[in-house]
Design an enzyme around this catalytic site. Structure first.
Site, PDB file in Angstrom:
ATOM      1  N   SER A 128      37.015  62.289 160.521  1.00 30.44           N
ATOM      2  CA  SER A 128      35.664  61.920 161.371  1.00 30.44           C
ATOM      3  C   SER A 128      34.174  62.580 160.889  1.00 30.44           C
ATOM      4  CB  SER A 128      36.009  63.276 162.021  1.00 30.44           C
ATOM      5  OG  SER A 128      34.164  63.708 162.994  1.00 30.44           O
ATOM      6  N   TYR A 153      36.970  72.522 164.119  1.00 35.99           N
ATOM      7  CA  TYR A 153      37.867  71.115 164.037  1.00 35.99           C
ATOM      8  C   TYR A 153      37.395  69.995 163.075  1.00 35.99           C
ATOM      9  CZ  TYR A 153      37.331  66.018 164.961  1.00 35.99           C
ATOM     10  OH  TYR A 153      37.767  64.608 165.670  1.00 35.99           O
ATOM     11  N   LYS A 157      39.901  68.430 159.454  1.00 35.44           N
ATOM     12  CA  LYS A 157      39.410  67.140 159.376  1.00 35.44           C
ATOM     13  C   LYS A 157      39.025  67.815 157.820  1.00 35.44           C
ATOM     14  CE  LYS A 157      40.577  65.607 163.247  1.00 35.44           C
ATOM     15  NZ  LYS A 157      42.210  64.407 162.818  1.00 35.44           N
TER      16      LYS A 157
HETATM   17  C1  UD1 Z   1      31.184  64.785 168.975  1.00 32.49           C
HETATM   18  C2  UD1 Z   1      31.647  64.980 167.606  1.00 32.49           C
HETATM   19  C3  UD1 Z   1      32.182  63.831 166.907  1.00 32.49           C
HETATM   20  C4  UD1 Z   1      33.471  63.309 167.499  1.00 32.49           C
HETATM   21  C5  UD1 Z   1      32.317  63.086 168.494  1.00 32.49           C
HETATM   22  C6  UD1 Z   1      33.937  62.217 169.327  1.00 32.49           C
HETATM   23  C7  UD1 Z   1      30.414  67.337 166.520  1.00 32.49           C
HETATM   24  C8  UD1 Z   1      29.527  67.775 165.646  1.00 32.49           C
HETATM   25  N1  UD1 Z   1      31.070  66.012 167.200  1.00 32.49           N
HETATM   26  O1  UD1 Z   1      30.232  64.184 168.328  1.00 32.49           O
HETATM   27  O2  UD1 Z   1      33.815  64.639 165.560  1.00 32.49           O
HETATM   28  O3  UD1 Z   1      33.947  62.392 166.858  1.00 32.49           O
HETATM   29  O4  UD1 Z   1      32.479  64.107 170.188  1.00 32.49           O
HETATM   30  O5  UD1 Z   1      34.686  63.214 170.265  1.00 32.49           O
HETATM   31  O6  UD1 Z   1      31.006  68.204 167.721  1.00 32.49           O
HETATM   32  N2  UD1 Z   1      25.703  64.113 175.950  1.00 32.49           N
HETATM   33  C9  UD1 Z   1      24.087  64.909 176.607  1.00 32.49           C
HETATM   34  N3  UD1 Z   1      25.089  65.334 177.927  1.00 32.49           N
HETATM   35  C10 UD1 Z   1      26.272  65.458 177.945  1.00 32.49           C
HETATM   36  C11 UD1 Z   1      27.015  65.007 176.598  1.00 32.49           C
HETATM   37  C12 UD1 Z   1      26.282  64.969 175.583  1.00 32.49           C
HETATM   38  O7  UD1 Z   1      23.393  64.273 176.566  1.00 32.49           O
HETATM   39  O8  UD1 Z   1      26.718  65.723 179.015  1.00 32.49           O
HETATM   40  C13 UD1 Z   1      24.006  63.953 174.373  1.00 32.49           C
HETATM   41  C14 UD1 Z   1      24.607  64.860 173.194  1.00 32.49           C
HETATM   42  O9  UD1 Z   1      23.758  65.751 173.011  1.00 32.49           O
HETATM   43  C15 UD1 Z   1      24.864  63.596 172.484  1.00 32.49           C
HETATM   44  C16 UD1 Z   1      25.622  62.713 172.095  1.00 32.49           C
HETATM   45  O10 UD1 Z   1      25.447  62.682 174.012  1.00 32.49           O
HETATM   46  O11 UD1 Z   1      23.320  63.584 171.456  1.00 32.49           O
HETATM   47  C17 UD1 Z   1      27.078  62.508 172.378  1.00 32.49           C
HETATM   48  O12 UD1 Z   1      27.200  63.817 172.775  1.00 32.49           O
HETATM   49  P1  UD1 Z   1      29.312  63.442 172.143  1.00 32.49           P
HETATM   50  O13 UD1 Z   1      29.362  62.468 173.108  1.00 32.49           O
HETATM   51  O14 UD1 Z   1      30.073  65.370 172.504  1.00 32.49           O
HETATM   52  O15 UD1 Z   1      29.453  63.395 170.645  1.00 32.49           O
HETATM   53  P2  UD1 Z   1      28.593  64.579 169.315  1.00 32.49           P
HETATM   54  O16 UD1 Z   1      28.020  65.386 169.820  1.00 32.49           O
HETATM   55  O17 UD1 Z   1      27.956  62.625 168.709  1.00 32.49           O
END
Ligand code: UD1
Length: 343
Positions: A128, A153, A157
């Protein structure tokens, strides 16, 4: 020509099931899946069969049980192993670290040692981008230093990769590739298979599509970041593009094209997309206006992260076929197809 056999652990899961489809589509491989259905359903196999017209051999086994897992190696001659089976919720790993270290490490150790015991020479590890933590310099390439992990997690990895490096050093005939995914999203273009979660997702794209059908309420976590529209930037990548990279990694190892017996590769499109841009792409392809609110920043979120994947492009011959619109369109089609499903 004899077909090579690939064992896919976690083959009923999100990336595992898409990878099995791409492997079967080559007509070059016999595929065996091992899955304990902790976070997936055997229904994935029916869907794989519907999509490809091929039935695969499958074992329902918890890979932490080495004796039981050994059955797969005793009953089959395996050429390559793709190891997906693992827990992957970052937040849950912070709350229940032991669950993550037990499951992710024990199953990995068992798979590597069974490979060594039964002469399986090729190992693809599902890694990841979280191994990089909070990066300063963008885009992120494979030479980016690996800092202390941000979550159990991510640590599993990191340890997994280090463990493989040590084993590879000790066993020159054993070859491993670690594929570091950025943000996998979307679903197979048939809409018959996609990300199936038993519980409410935490990731952006399933929350967007789930909000559009009235199942969830999306909150954008912060719009005051120093980015072009104030929201965080990520490198979203279509799951079928990721699946394709696994097929290429199997070819790469079987054809002995690797120069070192442990090689990591980033898998991202290289294009950073903000949360608001992802929502706009969804609205465009679905024709639906999304109701969402802006909320506070989520603790632990990095501002922006995206990949330099030229190593995978150059050495594996990989390319991304899907842009953000296609990712959102397939995620939406899958949501509509699966919304009433309960298993
Ligand atoms: C996380 C994991 C990554 C994993 C990925 C997909 C970390 C550091 N990384 O990434 O290892 O591969 O998930 O499973 O935790 N967001 C919103 N509202 C929400 C949910 C998300 O605004 O309700 C935004 C988050 O702030 C972020 C983006 O959407 O900016 C992506 O979030 P998310 O899909 O949770 O993935 P990551 O946190 O980037």
């Amino acid at each position: 020509m004899d077909k090579k056999t690939v064992l896919v652990t976690g083959g009923a899961g999100y990336i595992g099931s898409h990878t099995i489809i791409e492997l079967l589509n080559t007509n070059k491989y016999e595929v065996i899946s091992a899955d304990a259905f902790f976070n997936s359903s055997p229904r994935a196999y029916t869907q794989i069969e519907e999509i490809t017209g091929k039935k695969i051999k499958q074992y329902e086994i918890n890979l932490c049980d080495k004796k039981k897992a050994e059955r797969i190696f005793l009953e089959n001659r395996i050429d390559s192993l793709i190891h997906f089976a693992a827990f992957k919720a970052v937040g849950e790993s912070v709350e229940q670290p032991l669950k993550y270290y037990h499951n992710n490490m024990e199953s990995l150790i068992n798979m590597i040692s069974l490979c060594n015991q039964y002469g399986v020479a090729n190992f693809i590890f599902s890694s990841s981008c979280s191994v990089y933590g909070n990066v300063e310099k963008l885009p992120v390439d494979e030479n980016t230093p690996i800092p202390q992990a941000e979550s159990p997690y991510a640590h599993t990895k990191q340890i997994g990769e280090t463990l493989l490096q040590h084993v590879c050093k000790q066993h020159p005939a054993f070859n491993a590739v670690a594929l570091r995914y950025f943000n996998p999203v979307g679903a197979h273009h048939s809409a018959k298979i996609g990300e199936w979660a038993l519980n409410k997702p935490n990731n952006l794209v399933p929350l967007i599509t789930g909000t559009a059908i009235g199942k969830y309420n999306l909150t954008v976590f912060g719009n005051d970041y120093p980015t072009r529209d104030g929201t965080c930037i990520r490198d979203y990548i279509h799951v079928s593009d990721i699946a394709q990279a696994h097929v290429l990694a199997v070819h790469y190892l079987l054809d002995k094209k690797n120069t070192s017996n442990f090689e990591p590769f980033n898998l991202g499109t290289g294009a950073g997309v903000s949360v608001l841009e992802a929502i706009a792409a969804f609205e465009k392809v679905s024709g639906k206006k999304l109701n969402y609110k802006i909320g506070a920043r989520r603790p632990g979120d990095v501002i922006a992260v995206y990949s330099n994947s030229s190593k995978a492009f150059n050495l594996l011959g990989w390319s991304c076929k899907h842009d953000i619109n296609s990712m959102m369109k397939t995620a939406w089609d899958w949501e509509l197809y699966s919304k009433n499903r309960t298993d």
